[in-house]
Design a protein around this motif. Structure first.
Motif, PDB file in Angstrom:
ATOM      1  N   UNK A   1       0.837  -1.194   0.000  1.00  0.00           N
ATOM      2  CA  UNK A   1       0.000   0.000   0.000  1.00  0.00           C
ATOM      3  C   UNK A   1       0.866   1.235   0.000  1.00  0.00           C
ATOM      4  N   UNK A   2       0.277   2.361  -0.426  1.00  0.00           N
ATOM      5  CA  UNK A   2       1.057   3.590  -0.456  1.00  0.00           C
ATOM      6  C   UNK A   2       1.350   4.045   0.971  1.00  0.00           C
ATOM      7  N   UNK A   3       2.318   4.936   1.147  1.00  0.00           N
ATOM      8  CA  UNK A   3       2.655   5.410   2.497  1.00  0.00           C
ATOM      9  C   UNK A   3       1.428   5.962   3.217  1.00  0.00           C
ATOM     10  N   UNK A   4       1.362   5.653   4.496  1.00  0.00           N
ATOM     11  CA  UNK A   4       0.317   6.219   5.339  1.00  0.00           C
ATOM     12  C   UNK A   4      -0.958   5.429   5.428  1.00  0.00           C
ATOM     13  N   UNK A   5      -1.076   4.314   4.690  1.00  0.00           N
ATOM     14  CA  UNK A   5      -2.329   3.564   4.690  1.00  0.00           C
ATOM     15  C   UNK A   5      -2.423   2.534   5.803  1.00  0.00           C
ATOM     16  N   UNK A   6      -1.360   2.338   6.569  1.00  0.00           N
ATOM     17  CA  UNK A   6      -1.457   1.480   7.740  1.00  0.00           C
ATOM     18  C   UNK A   6      -0.884   0.096   7.584  1.00  0.00           C
ATOM     19  N   UNK A   7       0.144  -0.058   6.742  1.00  0.00           N
ATOM     20  CA  UNK A   7       0.756  -1.385   6.604  1.00  0.00           C
ATOM     21  C   UNK A   7       1.337  -1.857   7.938  1.00  0.00           C
TER      22      UNK A   7
ATOM     23  N   UNK B   1       4.789  20.118   5.376  1.00  0.00           N
ATOM     24  CA  UNK B   1       5.200  19.362   6.563  1.00  0.00           C
ATOM     25  C   UNK B   1       4.277  18.177   6.818  1.00  0.00           C
ATOM     26  N   UNK B   2       2.953  18.425   6.764  1.00  0.00           N
ATOM     27  CA  UNK B   2       1.998  17.343   7.016  1.00  0.00           C
ATOM     28  C   UNK B   2       2.091  16.259   5.942  1.00  0.00           C
ATOM     29  N   UNK B   3       2.240  16.665   4.685  1.00  0.00           N
ATOM     30  CA  UNK B   3       2.334  15.688   3.606  1.00  0.00           C
ATOM     31  C   UNK B   3       3.603  14.851   3.725  1.00  0.00           C
ATOM     32  N   UNK B   4       4.716  15.510   4.027  1.00  0.00           N
ATOM     33  CA  UNK B   4       5.972  14.770   4.165  1.00  0.00           C
ATOM     34  C   UNK B   4       5.918  13.810   5.353  1.00  0.00           C
TER      35      UNK B   4
ATOM     36  N   UNK C   1       3.250  12.255   6.498  1.00  0.00           N
ATOM     37  CA  UNK C   1       2.448  11.100   6.112  1.00  0.00           C
ATOM     38  C   UNK C   1       3.161  10.226   5.090  1.00  0.00           C
ATOM     39  N   UNK C   2       3.928  10.848   4.202  1.00  0.00           N
ATOM     40  CA  UNK C   2       4.622  10.104   3.150  1.00  0.00           C
ATOM     41  C   UNK C   2       5.904   9.459   3.636  1.00  0.00           C
ATOM     42  N   UNK C   3       6.293   9.722   4.871  1.00  0.00           N
ATOM     43  CA  UNK C   3       7.514   9.135   5.396  1.00  0.00           C
ATOM     44  C   UNK C   3       8.776   9.829   4.917  1.00  0.00           C
ATOM     45  N   UNK C   4       8.660  11.093   4.575  1.00  0.00           N
ATOM     46  CA  UNK C   4       9.826  11.851   4.115  1.00  0.00           C
ATOM     47  C   UNK C   4       9.543  12.540   2.796  1.00  0.00           C
ATOM     48  N   UNK C   5      10.519  13.297   2.323  1.00  0.00           N
ATOM     49  CA  UNK C   5      10.391  14.032   1.062  1.00  0.00           C
ATOM     50  C   UNK C   5      10.855  13.134  -0.076  1.00  0.00           C
ATOM     51  N   UNK C   6       9.969  12.798  -1.014  1.00  0.00           N
ATOM     52  CA  UNK C   6      10.389  11.958  -2.141  1.00  0.00           C
ATOM     53  C   UNK C   6      11.440  12.677  -2.985  1.00  0.00           C
TER      54      UNK C   6
ATOM     55  N   UNK D   1       1.321  14.575  -4.383  1.00  0.00           N
ATOM     56  CA  UNK D   1       1.046  15.814  -3.654  1.00  0.00           C
ATOM     57  C   UNK D   1       2.266  16.275  -2.872  1.00  0.00           C
ATOM     58  N   UNK D   2       2.987  15.323  -2.287  1.00  0.00           N
ATOM     59  CA  UNK D   2       4.149  15.666  -1.470  1.00  0.00           C
ATOM     60  C   UNK D   2       5.266  16.241  -2.325  1.00  0.00           C
ATOM     61  N   UNK D   3       5.494  15.652  -3.496  1.00  0.00           N
ATOM     62  CA  UNK D   3       6.524  16.169  -4.406  1.00  0.00           C
ATOM     63  C   UNK D   3       6.235  17.620  -4.756  1.00  0.00           C
TER      64      UNK D   3
END
Length: 945
Positions: free
Chosen positions: A41-47, A214-217, A219-224, A295-297
């Motif tokens: 799953x994409x980052x933040x979905x709860x794996x 900040x919030x997007x990064x 959730x995404x686990x960092x800056x892509x 969105x994070x990019x």
């Protein structure tokens, strides 16, 4: 953390039932055999949360955790790793968990993937891996069984939000948080965390943008990032192009042309550098694997570089026939991108805003509703004048609603609030708000918003005011509030000229391409007059105006007018016109790309098919309507489709399907005040009871709907359920209750709005009549059915007539009627009613006593008809007392016959009996066609005698 909300850890996993079921299957099987499973799953979905849940749930043996960066030197090759895992499982099964396996180095991933593929079922090792799906799946894991995580459904995301905030979020704030999170639980929690308690409760404005870098990064686990400057620019360009795209992908040629402008030093030729793992190229389209990463990019890029990318995209689009897209990118190049507007005093920003609003309002410019909504919203961000800003936010909300995005419309309407705006601007916002709530919210709130809109718009936009008033009547209709509906449909004041309010762009700019016309005003007026006359019981005055609405619909092309035509046809009982209008409205809505109107067109089509007795066609349209309504965020419309699906399933042998749709429809109906959908759903549940031989239950359910009193069902629907109630009430011995409702039903049949009503009325009278009159009444009902058409209702009358004939020892006539009923039920897919006809034929000796199962003759043929009825009731879970009530016998009689059933079939428990009955059902379906042909032969020979 000062000024931020402290977010508690969610107490439970929300949603994910399918994923947990797959994990549970792996865990439950481990004592017998092992195997691998990949959770993606994409980052933040709860794996990670699901992995931890699986580890906590495993009790049969130890749990081993590998990672996050394991040293594989101790294990070496895949075979050595396998030996280690097998040794750990020597004494007991073992669960091995590897979180974020995509972050391991290449040798470790290779060893792990090979070990997973070589696991034997006898190893008793469960290998559970998680990987992020924002990049290509490693070849090492590509062939493993996989379970995917999708974004949370809106209801699940809302439950998570309530969990982490203890329900403290204000309704408007709640809607904006859910819209921004897009079903990503980590992003939702990050957004809540950055709000102060005052912001969360709606006492202070929310920060802009709500989902910042900040919030997007977080959730995404960092800056892509990409491996090179070119790769990073490619990622940013695809992300920027996606801001003005209708879907998830963008034109690869546009991206590469913009990159050449952005990096002229790289030369004109294509680069041989491989595509970054976050992107997918399909044909000539590029897209991100993860919407969150896209969105994070965009949000985390340097502002100057982001503006340069938008400028390059605008330059490429200049003069290419993409006016609105070009203007959007040009506006974003002015500063801050779409999430951060420049200062309102900026002259270039004002010019860009005016141009955007002008082009977005131009119906000749090809653009989707979603793109127009984006353009209007961006124009509003760049607008300094408060009135124009409110007007443009309102237009953006309307376009978002037409695009099927009510979750986007609500925050835009919140941004449009301006108490200083003229009445016409505020009225337009209330109209859009009311329509939004009518499709996806409490209809009582929708009614009040639409009434306020009609009041505010009356002076400067009377056509819009009339539209708002009619929509308010629709809300009162959905709520079952007859007085409110009549009050709303009161004669409107004389029309006045439409003049834009001072300081506004006028109706066209606020409304986009769909401006009202005099023809629309005439349709609204006639529909309003006809509805009021109908509800007042002045049936002679309702036909002409409603008929005019139907006639105008025959030459209409706009979906809104076609929907009104279909609705008027349903009120008049012209089901053919309703089906035609609904089908044309569906085609028009699809052609315009209006995701909001497609579910409504399918709703009218489904209702028209139901009224015509075409249950399979109604089910087909309602199934599609349910899918589109849920995609468009229209929970109220979805509830109506579920009610139709429940009614369609109620004639089939699918009690679980009926129950599921009834429960879901009532859940929304009760929370949003949908009396019409609730009445239809309850009718479906009762009809399913009646079809399965439970008249007492059916009479109890339907009595609440049709008998006089404060709890009576929806004023326009309860009469449709009267024939079912009369049948159930007669079978349950409640003859006086049955007679009570026939006077009103006779008036309804005389009006002619229901093609089946006249035949149903004769059938009801036959059920209540003495023997010397019932025969003629049944025959009269069948004659009326021949005029009206509809297999199901005619077959129901033939079944009741056949039962009546059999009990009066007229077997030859009964066989003919029952054979006709069976054929009719089978033709329309009414399996549960066909079973009743077969039982009656079997009681006459017209059905074979042996089944046709290919494996062996069914043992049910050993039972008498009475024993067979009891066996079927018990197999469905009924108690002996419930069976006695359904069949009109004593409990002692049921006990006696049930002992005989167990002895004849050689079963020892009710569960075994249920299994045997279920196995026999399929064999009975094969025999049904033969019985119908045989019954037809009996009818023919009986006539000869």
């Amino acid at each position: 953390m000062t000024g931020e909300t402290t977010v508690p850890t969610a107490g439970r996993i929300h949603g994910r039932s399918a994923q947990r079921k797959a994990l549970r299957a792996l865990l439950d099987a481990l004592p017998r055999h092992g195997g691998p499973l990949l959770l993606a799953g994409e980052p933040g979905l709860g794996r990670t949360a699901l992995l931890q849940w699986a580890a906590r749930s495993f009790r049969a043996g130890p749990v081993l955790h590998l990672g996050p960066a394991p040293d594989m030197s101790a294990h070496g090759t895949a075979e050595q790793l396998l030996d280690t895992l097998r040794a750990a499982a020597a004494e007991a099964p073992v669960l091995v968990c590897a979180d974020d396996a995509h972050l391991w180095d290449a040798p470790a991933r290779t060893a792990l993937g090979r070990a997973a593929r070589r696991l034997r079922t006898a190893d008793r090792v469960g290998l559970l891996l998680t990987v992020a799906s924002d990049r290509a799946v490693d070849p090492e894991f590509a062939r493993l069984p996989v379970v995917h995580l999708d974004p949370l459904a809106p209801s699940r995301a809302a439950a998570l939000l309530d969990d982490v905030t203890d329900g403290a979020a204000a309704p408007a704030v709640r809607e904006q948080l859910l819209a921004e999170a897009e079903g990503n639980p980590a992003l939702l929690v990050a957004l809540v965390r950055r709000l102060s308690p005052a912001e969360l409760r709606g006492h202070r404005p929310l920060p802009h943008p709500l989902a910042d870098a900040t919030a997007l990064a977080e959730a995404a686990g960092g800056v892509p990032s990409g491996p090179s400057a070119h790769a990073r620019d490619l990622l940013l360009t695809v992300a920027a192009a996606g801001q003005a795209a209708d879907g998830a992908d963008v034109d690869a040629g546009l991206v590469h042309d913009a990159l050449r402008r952005l990096r002229p030093e790289a030369g004109p030729g294509p680069r041989a550098e491989p595509l970054p793992g976050q992107l997918v190229l399909a044909g000539d389209r590029l897209r991100f694997r993860s919407p969150l990463v896209r969105r994070t990019v965009h949000a985390t890029a340097a502002p100057e570089r982001r503006r340069a990318v938008h400028r390059a995209l605008a330059d490429v689009l200049e003069g290419g026939g993409h006016r609105l897209t070009c203007l959007l990118h040009r506006s974003w190049s002015l500063g801050g991108g779409p999430d951060s507007a420049p200062g309102p005093a900026d002259r270039l920003a004002a010019v860009a805003a005016d141009r955007l609003a002008l082009v977005a309002a131009d119906g000749a410019v090809p653009a989707s509703h979603r793109l127009r909504a984006t353009a209007y919203a961006r124009a509003a961000e760049l607008t300094a004048d408060g009135v124009r800003r409110a007007e443009r936010y309102t237009a953006a909300a309307e376009q978002a609603l037409l695009a099927g995005r009510p979750e986007r419309a609500r925050p835009l309407l919140a941004a449009a609030r301006d108490r200083t705006a003229p009445a016409a601007v505020r009225g337009r916002a209330e109209l859009v708000r009311g329509v939004t709530e009518l499709r996806d919210g409490p209809v009582g709130d929708a009614h009040q918003s639409l009434l306020l809109a009609a009041s505010l718009l009356a002076a400067h936009a009377p056509a819009d005011a009339a539209t708002a008033a009619l929509a308010a009547a629709d809300a009162a209709w959905a709520a079952g509030d007859l007085p409110a509906c009549l009050a709303t449909l009161a004669p409107e004041p004389p029309p006045r000229a439409e003049n834009p309010a001072p300081g506004t762009d006028g109706p066209t700019a606020a409304r986009g391409p769909a401006a009202p016309t005099s023809r629309t005003a005439a349709v609204v007026h006639d529909h309003r007059v006809g509805m009021r006359a109908l509800l007042e019981g002045r049936l002679d005055r309702a036909g002409t105006p409603l008929g005019q609405v139907v006639e105008r619909g025959r030459t209409e092309e706009r979906p809104e007018a076609l929907l009104r035509s279909a609705a008027a046809a349903l009120l008049l009982g012209d089901v053919d016109a309703a089906r035609s209008g609904g089908a044309r409205a569906l085609a028009a809505a699809r052609q315009l790309g209006s995701d909001a109107l497609v579910p409504q067109a399918l709703e009218y089509l489904a209702y028209a098919e139901l009224r015509a007795g075409r249950h399979p066609q109604a089910r087909t349209h309602a199934e599609e309507g349910l899918r589109t309504a849920l995609r468009a965020g229209q929970r109220n419309t979805a509830a109506h489709h579920r009610a139709v699906l429940a009614l369609a399933a109620s004639i089939e042998e699918e009690p679980d399907v009926v129950s599921r749709h009834v429960t879901a429809a009532l859940d929304t109906a009760r929370r949003h005040g949908l009396a019409q959908a609730a009445t239809l759903a309850q009718w479906a549940a009762a009809r399913a009871d009646l079809g399965r031989g439970r008249p007492f239950d059916a009479a109890d359910r339907l009595g609440l709907l049709v008998l006089p009193g404060p709890g009576r069902g929806h004023f326009a629907v309860w009469r449709l359920a009267v024939p079912c109630f009369v049948e159930a009430a007669v079978l349950a011995g409640r003859h006086e209750d049955a007679r009570t409702v026939l006077t009103d039903f006779a008036d309804w049949a005389a009006f002619g709005a229901d093609p089946q009503a006249a035949a149903q009325l004769a059938r009801c009278h036959a059920l209540l009549a003495p023997a010397e009159h019932a025969d003629d009444l049944y025959r009269r009902a069948l004659d009326r059915h021949d005029e009206a058409g509809g297999d199901f209702e005619r077959a129901r009358t033939a079944l009741l007539y056949g039962k009546w004939l059999r009990r009066r020892r007229r077997p030859r006539e009964a066989r003919g009627r029952l054979g006709t009923a069976l054929a009719g039920f089978e033709r329309c897919g009414a399996g549960v009613w066909a079973a009743q006809a077969r039982d009656e034929l079997r009681a006459l000796g017209a059905a074979p006593q042996q089944g046709t199962d290919a494996a062996a003759p069914t043992r049910l043929g050993r039972l008498t008809p009475q024993q067979l009825r009891i066996a079927r009731h018990v197999a469905e879970g009924a108690t002996n007392r419930e069976v006695a009530l359904a069949l009109g016998v004593s409990t002692r009689t049921v006990d006696y016959h049930l002992r005989k059933v167990f002895a004849a079939l050689g079963v020892r428990s009710r569960l075994e009996l249920a299994r045997l009955v279920g196995q026999a059902e399929q064999a009975r379906e094969v025999q049904g066609a033969r019985e119908a042909r045989r019954a037809g032969h009996h009818e023919k020979t009986g006539a000869q005698h």
